[in-house]
Design a protein around this motif. Structure first.
Motif, PDB file in Angstrom:
ATOM      1  N   GLN A   1       4.773  14.672   6.146  1.00  0.00           N
ATOM      2  CA  GLN A   1       5.759  15.086   5.151  1.00  0.00           C
ATOM      3  C   GLN A   1       7.171  14.667   5.556  1.00  0.00           C
ATOM      4  O   GLN A   1       7.991  14.324   4.697  1.00  0.00           O
ATOM      5  N   LYS A   2       7.447  14.684   6.855  1.00  0.00           N
ATOM      6  CA  LYS A   2       8.759  14.235   7.319  1.00  0.00           C
ATOM      7  C   LYS A   2       8.914  12.726   7.120  1.00  0.00           C
ATOM      8  O   LYS A   2       9.987  12.244   6.768  1.00  0.00           O
ATOM      9  N   LYS A   3       7.821  11.996   7.324  1.00  0.00           N
ATOM     10  CA  LYS A   3       7.877  10.536   7.207  1.00  0.00           C
ATOM     11  C   LYS A   3       7.864  10.095   5.749  1.00  0.00           C
ATOM     12  O   LYS A   3       8.480   9.095   5.387  1.00  0.00           O
ATOM     13  N   PHE A   4       7.148  10.847   4.906  1.00  0.00           N
ATOM     14  CA  PHE A   4       7.010  10.517   3.488  1.00  0.00           C
ATOM     15  C   PHE A   4       7.390  11.744   2.663  1.00  0.00           C
ATOM     16  O   PHE A   4       6.520  12.526   2.248  1.00  0.00           O
ATOM     17  N   PRO A   5       8.673  11.948   2.409  1.00  0.00           N
ATOM     18  CA  PRO A   5       9.142  13.176   1.741  1.00  0.00           C
ATOM     19  C   PRO A   5       8.517  13.412   0.368  1.00  0.00           C
ATOM     20  O   PRO A   5       8.426  14.562  -0.069  1.00  0.00           O
ATOM     21  N   GLN A   6       8.119  12.368  -0.342  1.00  0.00           N
ATOM     22  CA  GLN A   6       7.544  12.528  -1.678  1.00  0.00           C
ATOM     23  C   GLN A   6       6.038  12.764  -1.648  1.00  0.00           C
ATOM     24  O   GLN A   6       5.400  12.870  -2.701  1.00  0.00           O
ATOM     25  N   LEU A   7       5.473  12.849  -0.464  1.00  0.00           N
ATOM     26  CA  LEU A   7       4.025  12.968  -0.311  1.00  0.00           C
ATOM     27  C   LEU A   7       3.515  14.294  -0.876  1.00  0.00           C
ATOM     28  O   LEU A   7       4.087  15.348  -0.616  1.00  0.00           O
ATOM     29  N   LYS A   8       2.442  14.232  -1.640  1.00  0.00           N
ATOM     30  CA  LYS A   8       1.778  15.440  -2.112  1.00  0.00           C
ATOM     31  C   LYS A   8       0.747  15.868  -1.068  1.00  0.00           C
ATOM     32  O   LYS A   8      -0.082  15.054  -0.648  1.00  0.00           O
ATOM     33  N   VAL A   9       0.799  17.114  -0.655  1.00  0.00           N
ATOM     34  CA  VAL A   9      -0.113  17.627   0.366  1.00  0.00           C
ATOM     35  C   VAL A   9      -0.991  18.718  -0.241  1.00  0.00           C
ATOM     36  O   VAL A   9      -0.484  19.702  -0.795  1.00  0.00           O
TER      37      VAL A   9
ATOM     38  N   VAL B   1       0.855  -1.178   0.000  1.00  0.00           N
ATOM     39  CA  VAL B   1       0.000   0.000   0.000  1.00  0.00           C
ATOM     40  C   VAL B   1       0.897   1.236   0.000  1.00  0.00           C
ATOM     41  O   VAL B   1       1.841   1.321   0.781  1.00  0.00           O
ATOM     42  N   THR B   2       0.593   2.176  -0.870  1.00  0.00           N
ATOM     43  CA  THR B   2       1.381   3.403  -0.970  1.00  0.00           C
ATOM     44  C   THR B   2       0.496   4.606  -0.661  1.00  0.00           C
ATOM     45  O   THR B   2      -0.582   4.747  -1.245  1.00  0.00           O
ATOM     46  N   LEU B   3       0.956   5.437   0.261  1.00  0.00           N
ATOM     47  CA  LEU B   3       0.279   6.701   0.554  1.00  0.00           C
ATOM     48  C   LEU B   3       0.848   7.750  -0.395  1.00  0.00           C
ATOM     49  O   LEU B   3       2.021   8.084  -0.313  1.00  0.00           O
ATOM     50  N   THR B   4       0.016   8.260  -1.316  1.00  0.00           N
ATOM     51  CA  THR B   4       0.531   9.200  -2.314  1.00  0.00           C
ATOM     52  C   THR B   4       0.151  10.643  -2.002  1.00  0.00           C
ATOM     53  O   THR B   4       1.035  11.484  -1.902  1.00  0.00           O
ATOM     54  N   PRO B   5      -1.155  10.976  -1.868  1.00  0.00           N
ATOM     55  CA  PRO B   5      -1.476  12.342  -1.469  1.00  0.00           C
ATOM     56  C   PRO B   5      -2.299  12.352  -0.184  1.00  0.00           C
ATOM     57  O   PRO B   5      -2.943  11.357   0.182  1.00  0.00           O
ATOM     58  N   VAL B   6      -2.299  13.476   0.512  1.00  0.00           N
ATOM     59  CA  VAL B   6      -3.212  13.729   1.621  1.00  0.00           C
ATOM     60  C   VAL B   6      -3.760  15.140   1.453  1.00  0.00           C
ATOM     61  O   VAL B   6      -3.160  15.979   0.783  1.00  0.00           O
ATOM     62  N   ALA B   7      -4.909  15.380   2.074  1.00  0.00           N
ATOM     63  CA  ALA B   7      -5.461  16.724   2.124  1.00  0.00           C
ATOM     64  C   ALA B   7      -5.804  17.040   3.565  1.00  0.00           C
ATOM     65  O   ALA B   7      -6.408  16.215   4.258  1.00  0.00           O
TER      66      ALA B   7
ATOM     67  N   LEU C   1      -2.653  22.957   7.224  1.00  0.00           N
ATOM     68  CA  LEU C   1      -1.405  22.408   6.694  1.00  0.00           C
ATOM     69  C   LEU C   1      -0.391  22.086   7.778  1.00  0.00           C
ATOM     70  O   LEU C   1       0.471  21.223   7.593  1.00  0.00           O
ATOM     71  N   SER C   2      -0.495  22.736   8.924  1.00  0.00           N
ATOM     72  CA  SER C   2       0.450  22.456  10.001  1.00  0.00           C
ATOM     73  C   SER C   2       0.289  21.045  10.543  1.00  0.00           C
ATOM     74  O   SER C   2       1.210  20.492  11.147  1.00  0.00           O
ATOM     75  N   ARG C   3      -0.881  20.450  10.300  1.00  0.00           N
ATOM     76  CA  ARG C   3      -1.147  19.123  10.852  1.00  0.00           C
ATOM     77  C   ARG C   3      -0.705  18.002   9.905  1.00  0.00           C
ATOM     78  O   ARG C   3      -0.909  16.828  10.196  1.00  0.00           O
ATOM     79  N   ALA C   4      -0.135  18.385   8.786  1.00  0.00           N
ATOM     80  CA  ALA C   4       0.400  17.382   7.852  1.00  0.00           C
ATOM     81  C   ALA C   4       1.917  17.336   7.871  1.00  0.00           C
ATOM     82  O   ALA C   4       2.514  16.519   7.161  1.00  0.00           O
ATOM     83  N   THR C   5       2.547  18.178   8.685  1.00  0.00           N
ATOM     84  CA  THR C   5       4.010  18.256   8.656  1.00  0.00           C
ATOM     85  C   THR C   5       4.675  16.957   9.087  1.00  0.00           C
ATOM     86  O   THR C   5       5.717  16.575   8.543  1.00  0.00           O
TER      87      THR C   5
END
Length: 388
Positions: A24-32, A7-13, A17-21
């Motif tokens: 982003q640290k865990k998944f550097p390629q993540l689209k937010v 399973v791959t996590l690709t984007p999140v919404a 935005l502060s609650r997705a940081t």
């Protein structure tokens, strides 16, 4: 969900935005994204969508994702409104989409064992059930008369979503922690915990839609849910109940089952959350979350407990999306469960009034005024096909 293989996590919404940081640290390629609508529009290759937002946005996001052919994992309660639950259930069934509601204890060995014991008639046919939570998702105070600056990381308009526009109030009044108390956004203690704690009752007794619901507790004010609820349901009888009907009662806050019911569990402490099933041949105490206990203890000495294991609630759903097995808390199950819980919230608006429910037509039969709480209008510009 990511504990499932491949399973791959690709984007999140996230509207804040502060609650997705941390992601982003865990998944550097993540689209937010900040707007979930933009995510669904741009991310064409998604297989599944996980909706974990405040209650008022569960249905709009889930329905929008399903209309794009996506399988959906939706947090509990499935929706904020009864009508929304019905429409999501019907759409998922029609399109044969794989769904699961976030009542993960449904898949735990403790709840699965309780269901097995009840359906094996270990305590005979069930006469009544009492179930409760000691949480306090209510607030008797009026709306604060102030307007606070919106944090730079938060898009307040997106947070409000389908609800009416209003000023932002800080110090956690809405975001991120106390929206459950607010009528427009959360569903109170019962909406939060009822889908968990009613689940093994609903499943074990094979309940269908209730015949009636009645609140004996306080009413909410204009803005907030009340606490200390006492809500009585009457359901049609089933193969696992005694008689043509069966009563199930919910309590929250400081309220608990009456002393004569508590006496049935003897010296066992009353857990902060749980259920008591009263049968023709004994009693089952089910803490949330703990192993079921058959009582009185002396009567069940030497009773051979069946061996019932748990399953991974999230992986079960992922595998069902791959065509391997089924998701046990799919919307065909969790939709009617959520409808039942949300009926209790409606009843609190009309204390000491028995509301007769017409499930087939999604309306109350004896009090037209109650039907305004079955469905609400979405804010202009936020309409969703199939819900608005």
């Amino acid at each position: 969900i990511l504990q499932a293989p491949n399973v791959t996590l690709t984007p999140v919404a996230d509207v804040d935005l502060s609650r997705a940081t941390h992601l982003q640290k865990k998944f550097p390629q993540l689209k937010v994204y900040q707007d979930w609508r933009e995510l669904l529009d741009k991310e064409k290759d998604l297989d599944t969508v996980n909706v974990s937002t405040p209650d008022h946005m569960h249905a709009p996001i889930a329905m929008s994702a399903m209309q794009l052919g996506k399988h959906v994992y939706g947090q509990k309660p499935l929706t904020h409104e009864i009508y929304e639950s019905r429409k999501l259930t019907e759409y998922a069934r029609e399109k044969k989409l794989v769904t699961q509601m976030g009542i993960q204890i449904h898949s735990a060995s403790e709840y699965r064992l309780a269901v097995r014991l009840i359906q094996d008639l270990a305590i005979g046919k069930v006469r009544e059930v009492h179930t409760w939570s000691g949480k306090f998702w209510g607030d008797s105070t009026p709306l604060p008369e102030r307007q606070d600056p919106v944090p730079a990381s938060l898009n307040w308009d997106l947070w409000l979503g389908v609800t009416a526009d209003r000023p932002f109030i800080g110090e956690g009044y809405y975001h991120p922690g106390n929206w459950r108390k607010r009528l427009d956004f959360g569903t109170g203690t019962f909406g939060d915990m009822g889908c968990h704690i009613y689940d093994p009752v609903f499943k074990a007794l094979a309940l269908t839609a209730p015949i009636s619901v009645r609140s004996e507790g306080p009413a909410p004010n204009r803005w907030n849910w009340a606490i200390n609820a006492v809500i009585h349901y009457v359901f049609p009888g089933t193969a696992f109940t005694e008689g043509n009907t069966v009563k199930v009662t919910w309590y929250d806050g400081d309220e608990r089952p009456p002393k004569d019911v508590q006496a049935l569990i003897g010296d066992q402490p009353v857990p902060d959350q749980g259920s008591i099933f009263i049968g023709t041949k004994g009693v089952l105490l089910l803490p949330h979350i703990g192993p079921p206990q058959l009582l009185p203890e002396k009567q069940f000495e030497g009773f051979a407990m069946p061996k019932v294991g748990g399953v991974h609630h999230w992986v079960q759903w992922v595998e069902a999306c791959r065509g391997n097995g089924t998701a046990s808390a799919n919307f065909d199950y969790s939709g009617p469960l959520t409808e039942t819980v949300l009926l209790g919230g409606v009843a609190t608006h009309f204390p000491k009034t028995t509301l007769e429910w017409d499930a087939a037509n999604v309306k109350f039969k004896n009090l037209a005024d109650a039907n305004r709480y079955v469905r609400r209008d979405y804010r202009r510009g936020w309409e969703v096909k199939g819900l608005s």
